[in-house]
Design a protein around this motif. Structure first.
Motif, PDB file in Angstrom:
ATOM      1  N   GLY A 130       0.813  -1.203   0.000  1.00  0.00           N
ATOM      2  CA  GLY A 130       0.000   0.000   0.000  1.00  0.00           C
ATOM      3  C   GLY A 130       0.840   1.242   0.000  1.00  0.00           C
ATOM      4  O   GLY A 130       1.844   1.323  -0.689  1.00  0.00           O
ATOM      5  N   CYS A 131       0.431   2.207   0.805  1.00  0.00           N
ATOM      6  CA  CYS A 131       1.074   3.509   0.836  1.00  0.00           C
ATOM      7  C   CYS A 131       1.874   3.654   2.116  1.00  0.00           C
ATOM      8  O   CYS A 131       1.309   3.785   3.196  1.00  0.00           O
ATOM      9  N   ASN A 132       3.172   3.648   1.969  1.00  0.00           N
ATOM     10  CA  ASN A 132       4.084   3.711   3.103  1.00  0.00           C
ATOM     11  C   ASN A 132       4.943   4.960   2.965  1.00  0.00           C
ATOM     12  O   ASN A 132       5.569   5.177   1.936  1.00  0.00           O
ATOM     13  N   VAL A 133       4.945   5.779   4.002  1.00  0.00           N
ATOM     14  CA  VAL A 133       5.660   7.044   3.961  1.00  0.00           C
ATOM     15  C   VAL A 133       7.008   6.885   4.663  1.00  0.00           C
ATOM     16  O   VAL A 133       7.073   6.480   5.818  1.00  0.00           O
ATOM     17  N   LEU A 134       8.068   7.193   3.940  1.00  0.00           N
ATOM     18  CA  LEU A 134       9.422   7.269   4.485  1.00  0.00           C
ATOM     19  C   LEU A 134       9.674   8.746   4.728  1.00  0.00           C
ATOM     20  O   LEU A 134       9.539   9.556   3.795  1.00  0.00           O
ATOM     21  N   ALA A 135      10.003   9.133   5.978  1.00  0.00           N
ATOM     22  CA  ALA A 135      10.175  10.560   6.265  1.00  0.00           C
ATOM     23  C   ALA A 135      11.208  10.784   7.361  1.00  0.00           C
ATOM     24  O   ALA A 135      11.340   9.977   8.281  1.00  0.00           O
ATOM     25  N   PHE A 136      11.915  11.899   7.231  1.00  0.00           N
ATOM     26  CA  PHE A 136      12.911  12.265   8.227  1.00  0.00           C
ATOM     27  C   PHE A 136      13.202  13.754   8.133  1.00  0.00           C
ATOM     28  O   PHE A 136      12.837  14.418   7.159  1.00  0.00           O
ATOM     29  N   ASN A 137      13.842  14.257   9.161  1.00  0.00           N
ATOM     30  CA  ASN A 137      14.239  15.650   9.238  1.00  0.00           C
ATOM     31  C   ASN A 137      15.760  15.691   9.124  1.00  0.00           C
ATOM     32  O   ASN A 137      16.446  14.996   9.855  1.00  0.00           O
ATOM     33  N   LEU A 191       0.221   4.093   5.929  1.00  0.00           N
ATOM     34  CA  LEU A 191      -0.989   4.898   6.017  1.00  0.00           C
ATOM     35  C   LEU A 191      -2.234   4.048   6.211  1.00  0.00           C
ATOM     36  O   LEU A 191      -2.296   2.889   5.802  1.00  0.00           O
ATOM     37  N   ALA A 192      -3.237   4.669   6.827  1.00  0.00           N
ATOM     38  CA  ALA A 192      -4.513   4.013   7.118  1.00  0.00           C
ATOM     39  C   ALA A 192      -5.578   4.476   6.124  1.00  0.00           C
ATOM     40  O   ALA A 192      -5.437   5.530   5.483  1.00  0.00           O
ATOM     41  N   GLU A 193      -6.644   3.695   6.020  1.00  0.00           N
ATOM     42  CA  GLU A 193      -7.780   4.119   5.204  1.00  0.00           C
ATOM     43  C   GLU A 193      -8.201   5.512   5.646  1.00  0.00           C
ATOM     44  O   GLU A 193      -8.185   5.826   6.834  1.00  0.00           O
ATOM     45  N   SER A 208      -7.389  -1.135  15.237  1.00  0.00           N
ATOM     46  CA  SER A 208      -8.738  -0.795  14.770  1.00  0.00           C
ATOM     47  C   SER A 208      -8.742  -0.167  13.377  1.00  0.00           C
ATOM     48  O   SER A 208      -9.781  -0.073  12.741  1.00  0.00           O
ATOM     49  N   LYS A 209      -7.570   0.243  12.889  1.00  0.00           N
ATOM     50  CA  LYS A 209      -7.480   0.859  11.562  1.00  0.00           C
ATOM     51  C   LYS A 209      -7.104  -0.182  10.523  1.00  0.00           C
ATOM     52  O   LYS A 209      -6.445  -1.164  10.827  1.00  0.00           O
ATOM     53  N   LYS A 210      -7.503   0.088   9.280  1.00  0.00           N
ATOM     54  CA  LYS A 210      -7.129  -0.768   8.154  1.00  0.00           C
ATOM     55  C   LYS A 210      -6.071  -0.059   7.334  1.00  0.00           C
ATOM     56  O   LYS A 210      -6.041   1.167   7.262  1.00  0.00           O
ATOM     57  N   PHE A 211      -5.191  -0.840   6.696  1.00  0.00           N
ATOM     58  CA  PHE A 211      -4.178  -0.272   5.819  1.00  0.00           C
ATOM     59  C   PHE A 211      -4.841   0.429   4.633  1.00  0.00           C
ATOM     60  O   PHE A 211      -5.859  -0.031   4.123  1.00  0.00           O
ATOM     61  N   LEU A 212      -4.244   1.523   4.196  1.00  0.00           N
ATOM     62  CA  LEU A 212      -4.685   2.199   2.985  1.00  0.00           C
ATOM     63  C   LEU A 212      -4.131   1.427   1.791  1.00  0.00           C
ATOM     64  O   LEU A 212      -2.922   1.393   1.590  1.00  0.00           O
ATOM     65  N   PRO A 213      -5.008   0.794   1.006  1.00  0.00           N
ATOM     66  CA  PRO A 213      -4.492   0.039  -0.145  1.00  0.00           C
ATOM     67  C   PRO A 213      -4.059   0.981  -1.266  1.00  0.00           C
ATOM     68  O   PRO A 213      -4.631   2.053  -1.448  1.00  0.00           O
ATOM     69  N   LEU A 214      -3.055   0.568  -1.994  1.00  0.00           N
ATOM     70  CA  LEU A 214      -2.528   1.374  -3.082  1.00  0.00           C
ATOM     71  C   LEU A 214      -3.600   1.689  -4.115  1.00  0.00           C
ATOM     72  O   LEU A 214      -3.671   2.793  -4.636  1.00  0.00           O
ATOM     73  N   ASN A 215      -4.490   0.745  -4.399  1.00  0.00           N
ATOM     74  CA  ASN A 215      -5.507   0.994  -5.428  1.00  0.00           C
ATOM     75  C   ASN A 215      -6.572   2.000  -4.977  1.00  0.00           C
ATOM     76  O   ASN A 215      -7.347   2.479  -5.781  1.00  0.00           O
ATOM     77  N   ALA A 216      -6.600   2.350  -3.686  1.00  0.00           N
ATOM     78  CA  ALA A 216      -7.498   3.411  -3.224  1.00  0.00           C
ATOM     79  C   ALA A 216      -6.947   4.784  -3.601  1.00  0.00           C
ATOM     80  O   ALA A 216      -7.687   5.753  -3.744  1.00  0.00           O
ATOM     81  N   VAL A 217      -5.643   4.858  -3.771  1.00  0.00           N
ATOM     82  CA  VAL A 217      -4.997   6.126  -4.118  1.00  0.00           C
ATOM     83  C   VAL A 217      -4.804   6.229  -5.632  1.00  0.00           C
ATOM     84  O   VAL A 217      -5.038   7.250  -6.230  1.00  0.00           O
ATOM     85  N   TYR A 218      -4.386   5.127  -6.234  1.00  0.00           N
ATOM     86  CA  TYR A 218      -4.154   5.075  -7.674  1.00  0.00           C
ATOM     87  C   TYR A 218      -4.989   3.936  -8.253  1.00  0.00           C
ATOM     88  O   TYR A 218      -4.490   2.835  -8.449  1.00  0.00           O
ATOM     89  N   PRO A 219      -6.285   4.207  -8.510  1.00  0.00           N
ATOM     90  CA  PRO A 219      -7.162   3.129  -9.017  1.00  0.00           C
ATOM     91  C   PRO A 219      -6.664   2.593 -10.351  1.00  0.00           C
ATOM     92  O   PRO A 219      -6.122   3.319 -11.176  1.00  0.00           O
TER      93      PRO A 219
END
Length: 148
Positions: free
Chosen positions: A9-16, A62-64, A135-146
């Protein structure tokens, strides 16, 4: 507790780094050991160009309902203004997490490998600490990029 880091799905890599937040959405990520994950970072990624060995980074699965965050962090480069503007984040040292994500991981960069005939990078991260909201579900990639 075992690490169930993410779904495809959608995984954010982030840093300062030096007072600036860098981040990107990485659709290709996988768990490769009990406490290690791997990410494939595109050669065009500014985040991928500035990440350094041994640095501490955050990974947020990321979550739904976080589709807007995926679009904002996935469609621009970190050197094109503040792409985190309007996104609620949490920080621990240099690691940056997206607030409300399904899974948040504090990681240390263990290995950065350049792929043959490509500027893409295969990055291995050691997961030092993680939290998950069951309690949250993963945000699937196809929800962002159908699929078209």
């Amino acid at each position: 507790m075992s690490l169930q880091a993410f779904n495809m799905g959608c995984n954010v890599l982030a840093f300062n780094k030096d007072g600036k937040k860098y981040g990107m959405v990485c659709a290709w990520a996988t768990q490769v050991d009990y406490d290690k994950i791997a990410l494939l970072v595109g050669g065009q990624s500014v985040t991928g160009k500035v990440i350094k060995l041994d640095s501490f980074v955050g990974v947020s699965a990321l979550a739904e309902g976080q589709e807007d965050i995926a679009h904002k962090l996935g469609e621009n480069h970190s050197d094109e203004g503040n792409k985190f503007e309007g996104i609620e984040c949490e920080e621990f040292e240099s690691a940056v997490y997206v607030k409300g994500a399904k899974v948040k991981m504090l990681c240390q960069v263990q290995k950065i490998m350049n792929l043959t005939n490509s500027e893409d990078k295969f990055i291995i991260l050691q997961v030092l600490k993680h939290s998950s909201c069951k309690s949250k579900k993963f945000l699937p990639l196809n929800a962002v990029y159908p699929e078209e």
